[in-house]
Design a protein around this motif. Structure first.
Motif, PDB file in Angstrom:
ATOM      1  N   ALA A   1       0.833  -1.206   0.000  1.00  0.00           N
ATOM      2  CA  ALA A   1       0.000   0.000   0.000  1.00  0.00           C
ATOM      3  C   ALA A   1       0.868   1.257   0.000  1.00  0.00           C
ATOM      4  N   ALA A   2       1.960   1.222   0.729  1.00  0.00           N
ATOM      5  CA  ALA A   2       2.860   2.373   0.780  1.00  0.00           C
ATOM      6  C   ALA A   2       3.510   2.621  -0.576  1.00  0.00           C
ATOM      7  N   MET A   3       3.920   1.574  -1.262  1.00  0.00           N
ATOM      8  CA  MET A   3       4.567   1.746  -2.558  1.00  0.00           C
ATOM      9  C   MET A   3       3.574   2.156  -3.650  1.00  0.00           C
ATOM     10  N   LEU A   4       2.297   1.921  -3.438  1.00  0.00           N
ATOM     11  CA  LEU A   4       1.282   2.397  -4.370  1.00  0.00           C
ATOM     12  C   LEU A   4       0.850   3.832  -4.051  1.00  0.00           C
ATOM     13  N   ALA A   5       0.751   4.151  -2.776  1.00  0.00           N
ATOM     14  CA  ALA A   5       0.235   5.460  -2.362  1.00  0.00           C
ATOM     15  C   ALA A   5       1.293   6.557  -2.431  1.00  0.00           C
ATOM     16  N   LEU A   6       2.521   6.240  -2.083  1.00  0.00           N
ATOM     17  CA  LEU A   6       3.550   7.286  -2.034  1.00  0.00           C
ATOM     18  C   LEU A   6       3.811   7.954  -3.389  1.00  0.00           C
ATOM     19  N   PRO A   7       3.878   7.227  -4.500  1.00  0.00           N
ATOM     20  CA  PRO A   7       4.036   7.927  -5.778  1.00  0.00           C
ATOM     21  C   PRO A   7       2.770   8.673  -6.207  1.00  0.00           C
ATOM     22  N   MET A   8       1.615   8.235  -5.704  1.00  0.00           N
ATOM     23  CA  MET A   8       0.372   8.878  -6.103  1.00  0.00           C
ATOM     24  C   MET A   8       0.201  10.246  -5.439  1.00  0.00           C
ATOM     25  N   LEU A   9       0.696  10.426  -4.247  1.00  0.00           N
ATOM     26  CA  LEU A   9       0.533  11.702  -3.545  1.00  0.00           C
ATOM     27  C   LEU A   9       1.240  12.859  -4.244  1.00  0.00           C
ATOM     28  N   PRO A  10       2.500  12.719  -4.642  1.00  0.00           N
ATOM     29  CA  PRO A  10       3.131  13.819  -5.383  1.00  0.00           C
ATOM     30  C   PRO A  10       2.474  14.067  -6.739  1.00  0.00           C
ATOM     31  N   ALA A  11       2.043  13.007  -7.413  1.00  0.00           N
ATOM     32  CA  ALA A  11       1.379  13.187  -8.705  1.00  0.00           C
ATOM     33  C   ALA A  11       0.069  13.942  -8.530  1.00  0.00           C
ATOM     34  N   LEU A  12      -0.680  13.615  -7.511  1.00  0.00           N
ATOM     35  CA  LEU A  12      -1.930  14.312  -7.225  1.00  0.00           C
ATOM     36  C   LEU A  12      -1.673  15.769  -6.860  1.00  0.00           C
ATOM     37  N   ALA A  13      -0.657  16.018  -6.038  1.00  0.00           N
ATOM     38  CA  ALA A  13      -0.327  17.393  -5.649  1.00  0.00           C
ATOM     39  C   ALA A  13       0.098  18.226  -6.860  1.00  0.00           C
ATOM     40  N   LEU A  14       0.941  17.663  -7.710  1.00  0.00           N
ATOM     41  CA  LEU A  14       1.373  18.388  -8.908  1.00  0.00           C
ATOM     42  C   LEU A  14       0.203  18.682  -9.842  1.00  0.00           C
ATOM     43  N   GLY A  15      -0.656  17.720 -10.025  1.00  0.00           N
ATOM     44  CA  GLY A  15      -1.813  17.919 -10.897  1.00  0.00           C
ATOM     45  C   GLY A  15      -2.750  18.984 -10.367  1.00  0.00           C
ATOM     46  N   LEU A  16      -3.054  18.946  -9.078  1.00  0.00           N
ATOM     47  CA  LEU A  16      -3.964  19.930  -8.490  1.00  0.00           C
ATOM     48  C   LEU A  16      -3.387  21.337  -8.541  1.00  0.00           C
ATOM     49  N   VAL A  17      -2.117  21.476  -8.218  1.00  0.00           N
ATOM     50  CA  VAL A  17      -1.503  22.805  -8.234  1.00  0.00           C
ATOM     51  C   VAL A  17      -1.393  23.334  -9.659  1.00  0.00           C
ATOM     52  N   ALA A  18      -1.100  22.476 -10.619  1.00  0.00           N
ATOM     53  CA  ALA A  18      -1.008  22.932 -12.009  1.00  0.00           C
ATOM     54  C   ALA A  18      -2.372  23.397 -12.525  1.00  0.00           C
ATOM     55  N   VAL A  19      -3.422  22.655 -12.208  1.00  0.00           N
ATOM     56  CA  VAL A  19      -4.760  23.063 -12.635  1.00  0.00           C
ATOM     57  C   VAL A  19      -5.167  24.354 -11.941  1.00  0.00           C
ATOM     58  N   TRP A  20      -4.912  24.458 -10.649  1.00  0.00           N
ATOM     59  CA  TRP A  20      -5.221  25.675  -9.902  1.00  0.00           C
ATOM     60  C   TRP A  20      -4.478  26.878 -10.479  1.00  0.00           C
ATOM     61  N   SER A  21      -3.215  26.700 -10.766  1.00  0.00           N
ATOM     62  CA  SER A  21      -2.402  27.793 -11.291  1.00  0.00           C
ATOM     63  C   SER A  21      -2.892  28.251 -12.659  1.00  0.00           C
ATOM     64  N   MET A  22      -3.199  27.311 -13.542  1.00  0.00           N
ATOM     65  CA  MET A  22      -3.636  27.682 -14.886  1.00  0.00           C
ATOM     66  C   MET A  22      -5.036  28.273 -14.903  1.00  0.00           C
ATOM     67  N   THR A  23      -5.946  27.749 -14.089  1.00  0.00           N
ATOM     68  CA  THR A  23      -7.296  28.328 -14.076  1.00  0.00           C
ATOM     69  C   THR A  23      -7.273  29.722 -13.481  1.00  0.00           C
ATOM     70  N   ALA A  24      -6.450  29.955 -12.488  1.00  0.00           N
ATOM     71  CA  ALA A  24      -6.343  31.294 -11.916  1.00  0.00           C
ATOM     72  C   ALA A  24      -5.689  32.244 -12.906  1.00  0.00           C
ATOM     73  N   ALA A  25      -4.734  31.754 -13.686  1.00  0.00           N
ATOM     74  CA  ALA A  25      -4.052  32.604 -14.656  1.00  0.00           C
ATOM     75  C   ALA A  25      -4.976  32.973 -15.820  1.00  0.00           C
ATOM     76  N   THR A  26      -5.807  32.026 -16.260  1.00  0.00           N
ATOM     77  CA  THR A  26      -6.702  32.337 -17.366  1.00  0.00           C
ATOM     78  C   THR A  26      -7.889  33.188 -16.937  1.00  0.00           C
ATOM     79  N   ARG A  27      -8.248  33.129 -15.654  1.00  0.00           N
ATOM     80  CA  ARG A  27      -9.298  33.997 -15.131  1.00  0.00           C
ATOM     81  C   ARG A  27      -8.806  35.423 -14.974  1.00  0.00           C
ATOM     82  N   GLY A  28      -7.497  35.577 -14.841  1.00  0.00           N
ATOM     83  CA  GLY A  28      -6.922  36.920 -14.699  1.00  0.00           C
ATOM     84  C   GLY A  28      -6.749  37.331 -13.245  1.00  0.00           C
ATOM     85  N   ASP A  29      -6.802  36.376 -12.319  1.00  0.00           N
ATOM     86  CA  ASP A  29      -6.570  36.707 -10.912  1.00  0.00           C
ATOM     87  C   ASP A  29      -5.131  37.142 -10.721  1.00  0.00           C
ATOM     88  N   GLY A  30      -4.916  38.064  -9.821  1.00  0.00           N
ATOM     89  CA  GLY A  30      -3.588  38.608  -9.593  1.00  0.00           C
ATOM     90  C   GLY A  30      -2.716  37.698  -8.881  1.00  0.00           C
TER      91      GLY A  30
END
Length: 106
Positions: A77-106
Motif C-alpha cells: 500500500a505504501a509503494m502504491l500510495a507514495l508515488p500517487m501523492l506527489p502526482a496528485l499534488a502536482l496535478g492539483l496545483v497545475a490546474v489551480w495555477s492555470m485556471t487562476a491565470a486564465t481567469r486573470g486573478d492577480g
C-alpha cells in the motif's frame, strides 16, 4: 514599358520599408499587455510543490524506507500510495495555477 518598370520599382521600394505591426500595435511600443514582474504567488507555490515532489518526498523514502511501516501502512500500500501523492499534488496545483491565470486573478 517604362510604366511597368516604375510599378515594379515602387513595389520593391515598398517591400524594403515594410514594418510588421502585429495586432495593430503602433511602432512606438504601446501594448495592452502588462509588463512581466516575476513568478507571482502561483508560480512560487508551483515551484514549492515541484521541489517537494521531486526532492523531499523521494529523499524521505530513500533515507527512511521504514517510515510508511511506522505509520502503519503495509509495504504494498505504501509503494502504491507514495508515488500517487506527489502526482496528485502536482496535478492539483497545475490546474489551480492555470485556471487562476486564465481567469486573470492577480
Amino acid at each position: 514599358m517604362s510604366s511597368d518598370t516604375t510599378t515594379r520599382d515602387d513595389a520593391t521600394a515598398e517591400s524594403d520599408t515594410y514594418v510588421h505591426r502585429p495586432d495593430g500595435v503602433a511602432v512606438g511600443g504601446d501594448s495592452s499587455e502588462p509588463e512581466a514582474t516575476g513568478f507571482g504567488d502561483r508560480g512560487w507555490v508551483l515551484v514549492g510543490v515541484v521541489a517537494l515532489c521531486f526532492l523531499v518526498i523521494p529523499g524521505a523514502v530513500y533515507l527512511v524506507p521504514s517510515l510508511p511501516a511506522m505509520a502503519g501502512l503495509p509495504y504494498l500500500a505504501a509503494m502504491l500510495a507514495l508515488p500517487m501523492l506527489p502526482a496528485l499534488a502536482l496535478g492539483l496545483v497545475a490546474v489551480w495555477s492555470m485556471t487562476a491565470a486564465t481567469r486573470g486573478d492577480g
